[in-house]
Design a protein around this motif. Structure first.
Motif, PDB file in Angstrom:
ATOM      1  N   ASP A   3      42.733  39.364  43.875  1.00  0.00           N
ATOM      2  CA  ASP A   3      41.664  39.768  42.952  1.00  0.00           C
ATOM      3  C   ASP A   3      42.034  39.478  41.501  1.00  0.00           C
ATOM      4  O   ASP A   3      41.183  39.059  40.716  1.00  0.00           O
ATOM      5  CB  ASP A   3      41.342  41.253  43.123  1.00  0.00           C
ATOM      6  N   HIS A   6      41.593  35.748  40.939  1.00  0.00           N
ATOM      7  CA  HIS A   6      40.176  35.397  40.849  1.00  0.00           C
ATOM      8  C   HIS A   6      39.560  35.907  39.555  1.00  0.00           C
ATOM      9  O   HIS A   6      38.708  35.231  38.967  1.00  0.00           O
ATOM     10  CB  HIS A   6      39.420  35.934  42.061  1.00  0.00           C
ATOM     11  N   ALA A   7      39.981  37.093  39.084  1.00  0.00           N
ATOM     12  CA  ALA A   7      39.481  37.628  37.813  1.00  0.00           C
ATOM     13  C   ALA A   7      39.849  36.715  36.650  1.00  0.00           C
ATOM     14  O   ALA A   7      39.131  36.638  35.651  1.00  0.00           O
ATOM     15  CB  ALA A   7      40.023  39.032  37.580  1.00  0.00           C
ATOM     16  N   GLY A  30      40.347  36.818  50.957  1.00  0.00           N
ATOM     17  CA  GLY A  30      39.766  35.911  49.983  1.00  0.00           C
ATOM     18  C   GLY A  30      40.730  34.914  49.371  1.00  0.00           C
ATOM     19  O   GLY A  30      40.405  34.265  48.373  1.00  0.00           O
ATOM     20  N   CYS A  31      41.911  34.768  49.963  1.00  0.00           N
ATOM     21  CA  CYS A  31      42.876  33.791  49.471  1.00  0.00           C
ATOM     22  C   CYS A  31      42.285  32.391  49.630  1.00  0.00           C
ATOM     23  O   CYS A  31      41.695  32.068  50.657  1.00  0.00           O
ATOM     24  CB  CYS A  31      44.175  33.924  50.248  1.00  0.00           C
TER      25      CYS A  31
END
Length: 62
Positions: A3, A6-7, A30-31
């Protein structure tokens, strides 16, 4: 960490993935990419490029 990456608008790559189960969990989390012995052992450059050519369709759809 996924996360956070991605952020920051980064692609996240997991290293040292050794099992199908680890790969599945990372995918669910979500990798974006993974590498490790689950996929292939370390390869010299020439063998790596040949491996990529052989698995090109598979790599594009994963």
């Amino acid at each position: 960490m996924i996360d956070v990456g991605h952020a920051l608008d980064l692609q996240v790559t997991a290293e040292d993935v050794e099992t199908r189960e680890e790969a599945a969990v990372l995918c669910q989390l979500g990798c974006d990419q993974a590498q490790g012995f689950h996929y292939t052992a370390d390869l010299p450059d020439t063998e790596y490029h040949a491996w990529c050519r052989h698995h090109a369709d598979e790599l594009e759809h994963s």
